[in-house]
Design a protein around this motif. Structure first.
Motif, PDB file in Angstrom:
ATOM      1  N   GLU A  48      32.225  86.392  37.360  1.00 38.52           N
ATOM      2  CA  GLU A  48      33.182  87.168  38.140  1.00 38.52           C
ATOM      3  C   GLU A  48      34.597  86.633  37.992  1.00 38.52           C
ATOM      4  N   ILE A  49      34.724  85.349  37.707  1.00 33.50           N
ATOM      5  CA  ILE A  49      36.035  84.736  37.526  1.00 33.50           C
ATOM      6  C   ILE A  49      35.968  83.779  36.344  1.00 33.50           C
ATOM      7  N   SER A  50      37.156  83.433  35.816  1.00 35.54           N
ATOM      8  CA  SER A  50      37.183  82.445  34.736  1.00 35.54           C
ATOM      9  C   SER A  50      38.247  81.376  34.955  1.00 35.54           C
ATOM     10  N   ARG A  51      39.371  81.743  35.592  1.00 31.55           N
ATOM     11  CA  ARG A  51      40.468  80.781  35.779  1.00 31.55           C
ATOM     12  C   ARG A  51      40.925  80.792  37.236  1.00 31.55           C
ATOM     13  N   THR A  52      41.004  79.597  37.823  1.00 34.48           N
ATOM     14  CA  THR A  52      41.444  79.440  39.213  1.00 34.48           C
ATOM     15  C   THR A  52      42.653  78.529  39.269  1.00 34.48           C
ATOM     16  N   LEU A  53      43.638  78.911  40.049  1.00 33.49           N
ATOM     17  CA  LEU A  53      44.792  78.057  40.304  1.00 33.49           C
ATOM     18  C   LEU A  53      44.692  77.497  41.718  1.00 33.49           C
ATOM     19  N   VAL A  54      44.804  76.188  41.849  1.00 31.09           N
ATOM     20  CA  VAL A  54      44.851  75.531  43.153  1.00 31.09           C
ATOM     21  C   VAL A  54      46.262  74.996  43.365  1.00 31.09           C
ATOM     22  N   VAL A  55      46.893  75.395  44.453  1.00 26.89           N
ATOM     23  CA  VAL A  55      48.209  74.887  44.829  1.00 26.89           C
ATOM     24  C   VAL A  55      48.002  73.954  46.019  1.00 26.89           C
ATOM     25  N   ALA A  56      48.399  72.694  45.867  1.00 28.47           N
ATOM     26  CA  ALA A  56      48.078  71.694  46.882  1.00 28.47           C
ATOM     27  C   ALA A  56      49.243  70.722  47.058  1.00 28.47           C
ATOM     28  N   ASP A  99      38.563  75.445  33.917  1.00 24.71           N
ATOM     29  CA  ASP A  99      38.129  76.389  34.961  1.00 24.71           C
ATOM     30  C   ASP A  99      39.088  76.385  36.145  1.00 24.71           C
ATOM     31  N   ILE A 100      39.561  75.186  36.482  1.00 29.00           N
ATOM     32  CA  ILE A 100      40.440  74.993  37.635  1.00 29.00           C
ATOM     33  C   ILE A 100      41.729  74.335  37.156  1.00 29.00           C
ATOM     34  N   TYR A 101      42.861  74.898  37.552  1.00 34.02           N
ATOM     35  CA  TYR A 101      44.168  74.303  37.263  1.00 34.02           C
ATOM     36  C   TYR A 101      44.788  73.927  38.610  1.00 34.02           C
ATOM     37  N   VAL A 102      45.106  72.654  38.780  1.00 39.87           N
ATOM     38  CA  VAL A 102      45.624  72.169  40.058  1.00 39.87           C
ATOM     39  C   VAL A 102      47.082  71.775  39.888  1.00 39.87           C
ATOM     40  N   ILE A 103      47.936  72.355  40.725  1.00 46.08           N
ATOM     41  CA  ILE A 103      49.365  72.055  40.650  1.00 46.08           C
ATOM     42  C   ILE A 103      49.883  71.655  42.024  1.00 46.08           C
ATOM     43  N   GLY A 104      50.842  70.736  42.066  1.00 43.35           N
ATOM     44  CA  GLY A 104      51.477  70.357  43.319  1.00 43.35           C
ATOM     45  C   GLY A 104      52.344  71.490  43.844  1.00 43.35           C
ATOM     46  N   TYR A 115      55.733  82.228  34.625  1.00 40.41           N
ATOM     47  CA  TYR A 115      54.908  83.401  34.302  1.00 40.41           C
ATOM     48  C   TYR A 115      55.563  84.714  34.725  1.00 40.41           C
ATOM     49  N   GLY A 116      56.826  84.653  35.116  1.00 37.39           N
ATOM     50  CA  GLY A 116      57.535  85.880  35.470  1.00 37.39           C
ATOM     51  C   GLY A 116      56.932  86.628  36.632  1.00 37.39           C
ATOM     52  N   GLY A 117      56.320  85.889  37.577  1.00 36.71           N
ATOM     53  CA  GLY A 117      55.761  86.507  38.773  1.00 36.71           C
ATOM     54  C   GLY A 117      54.395  87.121  38.596  1.00 36.71           C
ATOM     55  N   GLN A 118      53.796  86.981  37.409  1.00 37.21           N
ATOM     56  CA  GLN A 118      52.454  87.524  37.148  1.00 37.21           C
ATOM     57  C   GLN A 118      51.530  86.358  36.800  1.00 37.21           C
ATOM     58  N   LEU A 119      50.737  85.897  37.739  1.00 35.76           N
ATOM     59  CA  LEU A 119      49.892  84.738  37.487  1.00 35.76           C
ATOM     60  C   LEU A 119      48.674  85.117  36.641  1.00 35.76           C
ATOM     61  N   PRO A 120      48.393  84.354  35.578  1.00 35.50           N
ATOM     62  CA  PRO A 120      47.236  84.642  34.718  1.00 35.50           C
ATOM     63  C   PRO A 120      45.964  83.971  35.219  1.00 35.50           C
ATOM     64  N   PHE A 121      45.694  84.148  36.505  1.00 38.62           N
ATOM     65  CA  PHE A 121      44.518  83.531  37.127  1.00 38.62           C
ATOM     66  C   PHE A 121      43.763  84.595  37.921  1.00 38.62           C
ATOM     67  N   ASP A 122      42.468  84.378  38.050  1.00 38.24           N
ATOM     68  CA  ASP A 122      41.643  85.291  38.835  1.00 38.24           C
ATOM     69  C   ASP A 122      41.663  84.939  40.314  1.00 38.24           C
ATOM     70  N   VAL A 123      41.766  83.638  40.588  1.00 35.94           N
ATOM     71  CA  VAL A 123      41.688  83.142  41.965  1.00 35.94           C
ATOM     72  C   VAL A 123      42.878  82.235  42.244  1.00 35.94           C
ATOM     73  N   LEU A 124      43.438  82.381  43.423  1.00 35.83           N
ATOM     74  CA  LEU A 124      44.498  81.502  43.892  1.00 35.83           C
ATOM     75  C   LEU A 124      43.998  80.790  45.146  1.00 35.83           C
ATOM     76  N   VAL A 125      43.888  79.466  45.074  1.00 38.40           N
ATOM     77  CA  VAL A 125      43.496  78.659  46.232  1.00 38.40           C
ATOM     78  C   VAL A 125      44.738  77.971  46.771  1.00 38.40           C
ATOM     79  N   ILE A 126      45.055  78.220  48.019  1.00 37.99           N
ATOM     80  CA  ILE A 126      46.208  77.585  48.657  1.00 37.99           C
ATOM     81  C   ILE A 126      45.675  76.483  49.561  1.00 37.99           C
TER      82      ILE A 126
END
Length: 461
Positions: A48-56, A99-104, A115-126
């Motif tokens: 169902e998903i392939s790429r997740t961005l975690v903002v922490a 699978d997971i990209y973690v950014i501060g 990314y010009g306001g268009q995130l190339p991720f399926d899931v955004l974890v805040i």
């Protein structure tokens, strides 16, 4: 390690699976990270998903998500990339297959621009959703742009409304784009709160009678809230206020310093708008807190040591810990060398990142000095000790609660004892009382400012 989730963790995981846009308001220590990772792994397995961005928060991004993914057997195949460091390093991390990209969170605005306001991720974890509560902040504005571009949003926090329900609007907008609490914070405020203004600036919002339930019910379909006390048998958290008496000469010097700074402040900031005044008041309170701690900065950032009462009291507590490690939260950088010098017979380290975290949890550090903002969110430090000392508390209730929860959380084997070193008859007492009464930070600062102005102008200011 084999993961055997508690029933409440199964509930949290299912909540994520069932609700593409959801909030997990799970109390500190209930395992938000592993529950989220496990749900994400299931979504990956189901294609169902392939790429997740975690903002922490930065420190959490550096350690927590990678550590948790590596810790559990069922997550061993999960690839986590840390989008940290220089711009070049961040871009290289984003180019990795993971699978997971973690950014501060401090680099989130940069990422949105990249990314010009268009995130190339399926899931955004805040992670730590409260970081986005301020609708005027750049990070919120960036989040507002990209939220519609992802199919799933997961908001995580243990304290969604530490300063009142007014904080919920920005956080919920990040999840549902205003579907439940409205498209504007002003409309939300007007609908649900009685506002109190000073010079036409809103300084306090009290929820209207009956509207707390209305607000909570309006978000209940996508927000799961759990408190640790309902699910965990945590050891006791014992809070002790330790008065630190200044010598008569030092107390006289403090009173003189306080009077001079307050009258100087009154003259310089007369008629200032309230929102600016609150920031200026914070600067004044910091100067007074520095004196209470034992040293002050001059205008050139030179350090002037005044007294040693607090470091002496801290040394007594460390000695009484009888070999147990002590986590000390400091306020100002000039606290560090004075504490380190006083505790020269102990191994004292300043928390900077993963190295100190691992050594603390391994029991290799006697005294760990940490600023509450650097350790407030997500770090598991409970294996390293069960004593906390606040060298100065500050005014931020959320930081205070979150920082204490670094030790008072699931896996802690001992009662946790928290000592607050409070300079008697100083501004420390007002800051501590503000935390105990769970007051909003800005209002507490303004109340304390008014108190000090009245005190030093014989009730005429």
């Amino acid at each position: 390690m084999i993961y055997r989730p508690y029933e409440y963790q199964r509930t949290a995981m299912q909540w994520i699976l069932d609700n593409p846009r959801c909030g997990l308001f799970l109390d500190m220590g209930l395992g938000k990270t592993v529950s989220t990772l496990t749900a994400l792994q299931e979504l990956i397995d189901e294609c169902e998903i392939s790429r997740t961005l975690v903002v922490a928060p930065k420190k959490v991004a550096e350690t927590t998500w990678t550590t948790e993914a590596a810790k559990w057997n069922h997550l061993q195949g999960m690839r986590v990339a840390k989008v940290m460091g220089t711009e070049k390093q961040r871009k290289l991390a984003l180019a990795e297959k993971a699978d997971i990209y973690v950014i501060g969170r401090d680099n989130f605005v940069w990422l949105v621009g990249l990314y010009g306001g268009q995130l190339p991720f399926d899931v955004l974890v805040i992670d730590e959703l409260t970081s986005f509560k301020n609708s005027k902040s750049q990070r919120f504005k960036a989040m507002r742009i990209v939220t519609p571009t992802v199919s799933r949003v997961i908001g995580l926090t243990g304290t969604p409304a530490p300063n009142g329900l007014i904080d919920l609007w920005g956080q919920m907008y990040c999840i549902d784009m205003g579907q439940r609490l409205g498209k504007s914070v002003s409309k939300y405020r007007e609908s649900h709160f009685e506002t109190h203004s000073w010079n036409n600036i809103v300084v306090r919002c009290d929820v209207k009678k009956g509207h707390e339930d209305i607000i909570r019910n309006s978000i209940a379909d996508i927000c799961l809230s759990m408190q640790a006390k309902d699910y965990l048998q945590l050891p006791d958290l014992m809070m002790h206020t330790v008065p630190v008496e200044l010598s008569p000469a030092t107390m006289s010097a403090y009173n003189k310093f306080e009077r001079e700074k307050v009258l100087e402040f009154k003259q310089e900031h007369e008629g200032e708008p309230t929102n600016i005044l609150a920031n200026s008041a914070a600067g004044l309170m910091n100067k007074l807190a520095q004196f209470a701690n034992g040293a002050v900065y001059d205008d050139d950032r030179n350090i002037h040591e005044i007294h040693s009462e607090k470091v002496d009291k801290l040394a007594e507590i460390v000695e009484a810990a009888n070999g147990s490690s002590v986590l000390v939260f400091y306020q100002f950088k000039h606290d560090i060398p004075r504490i380190t010098k006083k505790l020269k017979d102990y191994r004292v380290e300043v928390y900077e990142g993963e190295k100190q975290l691992l050594e603390w949890n391994a029991g290799k550090i006697d005294v760990l000095l940490a600023h509450p903002a650097s350790t407030a969110y997500g770090l598991n430090m409970q294996q390293g000790g069960h004593y906390i000392v606040w060298f100065g508390t500050g005014w931020d209730l959320e930081l205070f609660q979150q920082a204490n929860a670094r030790l008072h959380r699931q896996g802690q084997q001992h009662p946790v004892t928290v000592y607050k070193l409070i300079g008697a008859n100083t501004v420390d007492e007002r800051a501590s009382a503000s935390l105990e009464n769970k007051k909003v930070k800005q209002q507490s600062l303004l109340d304390s400012l008014n108190y000090l102005i009245r005190k030093h102008t014989n009730g005429k200011g």
